[in-house]
Design a protein around this motif. Structure first.
Motif, PDB file in Angstrom:
ATOM      1  N   LEU A 244       0.827  -1.206   0.000  1.00 17.03           N
ATOM      2  CA  LEU A 244       0.000   0.000   0.000  1.00 17.03           C
ATOM      3  C   LEU A 244       0.867   1.264   0.000  1.00 17.03           C
ATOM      4  CD1 LEU A 244      -2.833  -1.043   2.488  1.00 17.03           C
ATOM      5  CD2 LEU A 244      -2.929  -0.979  -0.004  1.00 17.03           C
ATOM      6  N   GLU A 245       1.985   1.214   0.696  1.00 21.18           N
ATOM      7  CA  GLU A 245       2.882   2.374   0.695  1.00 21.18           C
ATOM      8  C   GLU A 245       3.458   2.609  -0.697  1.00 21.18           C
ATOM      9  OE1 GLU A 245       6.456   4.156   3.471  1.00 21.18           O
ATOM     10  OE2 GLU A 245       6.245   1.978   3.291  1.00 21.18           O
ATOM     11  N   GLN A 246       3.814   1.532  -1.394  1.00 21.64           N
ATOM     12  CA  GLN A 246       4.354   1.651  -2.744  1.00 21.64           C
ATOM     13  C   GLN A 246       3.329   2.264  -3.693  1.00 21.64           C
ATOM     14  OE1 GLN A 246       6.824  -1.635  -4.461  1.00 21.64           O
ATOM     15  NE2 GLN A 246       5.214  -1.797  -5.996  1.00 21.64           N
ATOM     16  N   ARG A 247       2.045   2.000  -3.441  1.00 25.28           N
ATOM     17  CA  ARG A 247       0.981   2.528  -4.295  1.00 25.28           C
ATOM     18  C   ARG A 247       0.508   3.913  -3.861  1.00 25.28           C
ATOM     19  NH1 ARG A 247      -3.104  -2.674  -4.644  1.00 25.28           N
ATOM     20  NH2 ARG A 247      -1.992  -3.830  -6.282  1.00 25.28           N
ATOM     21  N   GLY A 248       1.018   4.404  -2.750  1.00 23.68           N
ATOM     22  CA  GLY A 248       0.534   5.673  -2.227  1.00 23.68           C
ATOM     23  C   GLY A 248      -0.797   5.546  -1.521  1.00 23.68           C
ATOM     24  N   GLU A 249      -1.120   4.346  -1.018  1.00 24.78           N
ATOM     25  CA  GLU A 249      -2.401   4.094  -0.354  1.00 24.78           C
ATOM     26  C   GLU A 249      -2.206   3.671   1.099  1.00 24.78           C
ATOM     27  OE1 GLU A 249      -4.391   1.108  -2.628  1.00 24.78           O
ATOM     28  OE2 GLU A 249      -4.647   2.380  -4.385  1.00 24.78           O
ATOM     29  N   PHE A 250      -1.142   4.120   1.719  1.00 25.05           N
ATOM     30  CA  PHE A 250      -0.828   3.653   3.073  1.00 25.05           C
ATOM     31  C   PHE A 250      -1.944   3.989   4.067  1.00 25.05           C
ATOM     32  CE2 PHE A 250       1.451   3.679   7.162  1.00 25.05           C
ATOM     33  CZ  PHE A 250       2.031   2.419   7.103  1.00 25.05           C
ATOM     34  N   ASP A 251      -2.701   5.036   3.798  1.00 23.94           N
ATOM     35  CA  ASP A 251      -3.811   5.407   4.697  1.00 23.94           C
ATOM     36  C   ASP A 251      -4.869   4.313   4.786  1.00 23.94           C
ATOM     37  OD1 ASP A 251      -2.587   7.794   5.185  1.00 23.94           O
ATOM     38  OD2 ASP A 251      -3.838   8.974   3.825  1.00 23.94           O
ATOM     39  N   ASN A 252      -4.889   3.401   3.810  1.00 27.68           N
ATOM     40  CA  ASN A 252      -5.876   2.309   3.809  1.00 27.68           C
ATOM     41  C   ASN A 252      -5.438   1.111   4.647  1.00 27.68           C
ATOM     42  OD1 ASN A 252      -7.622   3.678   2.115  1.00 27.68           O
ATOM     43  ND2 ASN A 252      -6.774   2.775   0.239  1.00 27.68           N
ATOM     44  N   LEU A 253      -4.218   1.175   5.237  1.00 29.38           N
ATOM     45  CA  LEU A 253      -3.675  -0.023   5.891  1.00 29.38           C
ATOM     46  C   LEU A 253      -4.547  -0.490   7.052  1.00 29.38           C
ATOM     47  CD1 LEU A 253      -1.462  -2.129   6.121  1.00 29.38           C
ATOM     48  CD2 LEU A 253      -0.187  -0.535   7.588  1.00 29.38           C
ATOM     49  N   THR A 254      -5.001   0.427   7.894  1.00 31.88           N
ATOM     50  CA  THR A 254      -5.805   0.025   9.060  1.00 31.88           C
ATOM     51  C   THR A 254      -7.078  -0.687   8.620  1.00 31.88           C
ATOM     52  OG1 THR A 254      -4.957   1.873  10.364  1.00 31.88           O
ATOM     53  CG2 THR A 254      -6.993   0.839  11.118  1.00 31.88           C
ATOM     54  N   LYS A 255      -7.773  -0.121   7.634  1.00 27.48           N
ATOM     55  CA  LYS A 255      -9.005  -0.755   7.145  1.00 27.48           C
ATOM     56  C   LYS A 255      -8.692  -2.102   6.501  1.00 27.48           C
ATOM     57  CE  LYS A 255     -10.188   2.796   4.544  1.00 27.48           C
ATOM     58  NZ  LYS A 255      -9.395   3.964   4.955  1.00 27.48           N
ATOM     59  N   ALA A 256      -7.614  -2.147   5.729  1.00 29.18           N
ATOM     60  CA  ALA A 256      -7.261  -3.392   5.033  1.00 29.18           C
ATOM     61  C   ALA A 256      -6.949  -4.502   6.029  1.00 29.18           C
ATOM     62  CB  ALA A 256      -6.067  -3.148   4.111  1.00 29.18           C
ATOM     63  N   LEU A 257      -6.165  -4.193   7.065  1.00 30.26           N
ATOM     64  CA  LEU A 257      -5.809  -5.220   8.047  1.00 30.26           C
ATOM     65  C   LEU A 257      -7.018  -5.666   8.856  1.00 30.26           C
ATOM     66  CD1 LEU A 257      -2.348  -3.946   9.346  1.00 30.26           C
ATOM     67  CD2 LEU A 257      -2.801  -5.915   7.869  1.00 30.26           C
ATOM     68  N   PHE A 258      -7.931  -4.722   9.153  1.00 31.17           N
ATOM     69  CA  PHE A 258      -9.125  -5.114   9.903  1.00 31.17           C
ATOM     70  C   PHE A 258      -9.936  -6.139   9.124  1.00 31.17           C
ATOM     71  CE2 PHE A 258     -13.679  -4.743  10.608  1.00 31.17           C
ATOM     72  CZ  PHE A 258     -13.754  -4.986  11.968  1.00 31.17           C
ATOM     73  N   TRP A 259     -10.282  -5.813   7.882  1.00 23.29           N
ATOM     74  CA  TRP A 259     -11.110  -6.728   7.097  1.00 23.29           C
ATOM     75  C   TRP A 259     -10.365  -8.017   6.759  1.00 23.29           C
ATOM     76  CZ3 TRP A 259     -15.971  -6.193   7.414  1.00 23.29           C
ATOM     77  CH2 TRP A 259     -16.541  -4.923   7.562  1.00 23.29           C
ATOM     78  N   TYR A 260      -9.062  -7.905   6.565  1.00 19.49           N
ATOM     79  CA  TYR A 260      -8.246  -9.071   6.247  1.00 19.49           C
ATOM     80  C   TYR A 260      -8.269 -10.073   7.400  1.00 19.49           C
ATOM     81  CZ  TYR A 260      -4.151 -11.675   4.583  1.00 19.49           C
ATOM     82  OH  TYR A 260      -3.296 -12.646   4.141  1.00 19.49           O
ATOM     83  N   ASN A 261      -8.092  -9.602   8.631  1.00 23.19           N
ATOM     84  CA  ASN A 261      -8.076 -10.502   9.781  1.00 23.19           C
ATOM     85  C   ASN A 261      -9.487 -10.902  10.204  1.00 23.19           C
ATOM     86  OD1 ASN A 261      -5.141 -10.820  10.780  1.00 23.19           O
ATOM     87  ND2 ASN A 261      -5.305  -8.633  10.373  1.00 23.19           N
ATOM     88  N   PHE A 262     -10.460 -10.000  10.025  1.00 22.91           N
ATOM     89  CA  PHE A 262     -11.835 -10.347  10.370  1.00 22.91           C
ATOM     90  C   PHE A 262     -12.367 -11.460   9.462  1.00 22.91           C
ATOM     91  CE2 PHE A 262     -16.497  -9.508  10.335  1.00 22.91           C
ATOM     92  CZ  PHE A 262     -16.728  -9.747  11.680  1.00 22.91           C
ATOM     93  N   ALA A 263     -11.877 -11.527   8.234  1.00 22.34           N
ATOM     94  CA  ALA A 263     -12.297 -12.587   7.313  1.00 22.34           C
ATOM     95  C   ALA A 263     -11.975 -13.967   7.865  1.00 22.34           C
ATOM     96  CB  ALA A 263     -11.641 -12.389   5.952  1.00 22.34           C
ATOM     97  N   GLN A 264     -10.895 -14.070   8.639  1.00 24.22           N
ATOM     98  CA  GLN A 264     -10.548 -15.358   9.235  1.00 24.22           C
ATOM     99  C   GLN A 264     -11.606 -15.782  10.263  1.00 24.22           C
ATOM    100  OE1 GLN A 264      -6.882 -17.070   9.150  1.00 24.22           O
ATOM    101  NE2 GLN A 264      -7.537 -16.475   7.108  1.00 24.22           N
ATOM    102  N   VAL A 265     -12.150 -14.816  10.985  1.00 21.37           N
ATOM    103  CA  VAL A 265     -13.219 -15.114  11.939  1.00 21.37           C
ATOM    104  C   VAL A 265     -14.453 -15.625  11.195  1.00 21.37           C
ATOM    105  CG1 VAL A 265     -14.738 -14.147  13.707  1.00 21.37           C
ATOM    106  CG2 VAL A 265     -12.347 -13.393  13.559  1.00 21.37           C
ATOM    107  N   ILE A 266     -14.803 -14.949  10.104  1.00 21.94           N
ATOM    108  CA  ILE A 266     -15.952 -15.381   9.304  1.00 21.94           C
ATOM    109  C   ILE A 266     -15.725 -16.795   8.771  1.00 21.94           C
ATOM    110  CG2 ILE A 266     -17.352 -14.875   7.271  1.00 21.94           C
ATOM    111  CD1 ILE A 266     -17.674 -12.910   9.595  1.00 21.94           C
ATOM    112  N   ALA A 267     -14.508 -17.076   8.336  1.00 19.27           N
ATOM    113  CA  ALA A 267     -14.181 -18.420   7.823  1.00 19.27           C
ATOM    114  C   ALA A 267     -14.421 -19.472   8.895  1.00 19.27           C
ATOM    115  CB  ALA A 267     -12.740 -18.457   7.345  1.00 19.27           C
ATOM    116  N   SER A 268     -13.969 -19.185  10.118  1.00 20.85           N
ATOM    117  CA  SER A 268     -14.118 -20.165  11.191  1.00 20.85           C
ATOM    118  C   SER A 268     -15.584 -20.359  11.577  1.00 20.85           C
ATOM    119  CB  SER A 268     -13.299 -19.737  12.404  1.00 20.85           C
ATOM    120  OG  SER A 268     -13.825 -18.556  12.984  1.00 20.85           O
TER     121      SER A 268
END
Length: 396
Positions: A244-268
């Motif tokens: 995200l930093e390479q793309r200039g989208e580092f501000d999206n990191l918090t949202k991306a990590l939240f949904w990324y890790n929350f998806a594991q909960v949904i999977a379980s």
């Protein structure tokens, strides 16, 4: 002769009697990940106090993951000698010694040593849980049992990463050391409670093999597929910030990590419902592997919310694939072979989950483009895809 756990005569348990077992399996699953995933949020505080470099700070998370591969064999040996329940209790004790020891570490060397001990304890827990299932559950409940403790594991990822800083640490005067102890010590109660169910009795039985059976194709094949799930999840988690930093989208990191890790909960949670229908069937396994790869590719091709959505799809399907694969050994081999098959799978799978992202990082450093790191993981997944297509899921 050795003392190992041996299942008693089969008895049909009532749903009420299954509840304590389900709770114990879930709590044990929680401690497969919480000790690892509390390190990243605490890392800045640990680094400041002990003057850690970025490499050593990263090792707080990566070293236990490496130990998940190294410690699989001690777990298998212990299962063959003292049985899966005793092994699980011993493994939890080792994990607590290492995890709590981090909170008492006076210097960097002790911190890394205790982190390694913690990782070995967790690694021993991993084959003990699937080996314990046939002792505690009827065959028709094995897939559900796997889904329960894997739900605990994936919930542990989200809980450990999500509430450590905003909830636990403020309650403990913002002490990272007290936070480590608070997360670790309750696991001792779980270890003691493992001896409450009376479903299996300790009886003398002949020694069983503990080294991986490399002649059994499932040892390598399931391990290689576990490596796909692990390398995609841990690898994308590691490189998402840089991407995200390479793309200039580092501000999206918090949202991306939240949904990324929350998806594991949904999977379980999804697998609690669908495990009985999907585990042991090839078509769902191939489908989630394909979706995992497509989600990872989409993360590279798209930007903004579409990239986040693609990464979330990958995390969701990689989590489902992980549960499917971990649930297979109790279904495919006899109970006395489950421990060593699982240990062999974890040895192969977590070695690859550590080395493939690291190889991707080396390629990225060489080319100067972080997308190449993720491309290496995709390439590995594509190469492993025919294994899933040709996998034999008939009981041996």
């Amino acid at each position: 002769m050795s003392i190992a756990e041996h299942p008693a005569a089969p008895v049909t348990p009532s749903p009420a009697s299954l509840l304590p077992v389900a709770v114990l399996l879930w709590l044990a699953g929680v401690y497969l990940r919480i000790p690892i995933l509390i390190a990243p949020p605490l890392a800045p505080f640990i680094g400041d106090e002990l003057a850690l470099s970025q490499t050593l700070t990263g090792a707080l998370t990566t070293l236990p993951i490496l130990m998940l591969a190294v410690g699989a064999m001690p777990g298998s040996l212990s299962i063959s000698r003292i049985g899966p329940r005793n092994t699980l209790a011993l493994a939890i004790l080792v994990m607590v010694i290492g995890s709590a020891g981090r909170g008492l570490a006076p210097d960097t060397t002790t911190l890394l040593l205790t982190s390694a001990v913690m990782g070995i304890g967790i690694a021993m827990m991993q084959p003990a849980l699937p080996a314990l299932l046939p002792r505690w559950l009827e065959p028709k409940h094995l897939a559900l049992g796997s889904a329960i403790y894997m739900n605990g594991m994936l919930m542990g990822e989200f809980i450990g990463a999500g509430i450590t800083l905003p909830v636990i640490m403020p309650l403990l005067e913002n002490s990272w050391r007290a936070t480590m102890l608070a997360w670790s010590l309750p696991a001792l109660l779980v270890a003691a409670a493992l001896f409450l169910p009376k479903r299996d009795l300790a009886r003398p039985i002949r020694k069983v093999a503990w080294l991986p059976d490399w002649k059994n194709p499932l040892t390598l094949k399931l391990g290689l597929l576990l490596g796909v799930s692990g390398s995609l999840f841990f690898g994308v988690n590691s490189y998402m910030g840089a991407l995200l930093e390479q793309r200039g989208e580092f501000d999206n990191l918090t949202k991306a990590l939240f949904w990324y890790n929350f998806a594991q909960v949904i999977a379980s949670l999804l697998m609690l419902k669908m495990a009985r229908y999907w585990v042991g069937r090839k078509a769902p396994l191939i489908t989630v592997l394909m979706l995992s790869l497509l989600g990872t590719i989409g993360m590279l091709l798209f930007t903004g919310w579409w990239a986040i959505a693609s990464a979330t799809v990958m995390s969701l399907t990689a989590g489902i694939m992980l549960i499917m694969l971990v649930a297979l050994p109790p279904l495919l081999v006899p109970a006395n072979e489950t421990g060593r098959l699982s240990a062999g799978n974890f040895l192969v799978g977590y070695t690859l989950a550590f080395t493939v992202p690291m190889l991707g990082g080396l390629v990225s450093d060489w080319t100067g483009d972080v997308t190449h790191a993720i491309a290496v993981m995709i390439a590995y997944g594509v190469l492993a895809f025919p294994i899933a297509v040709k996998l034999n899921l008939q009981r041996q």
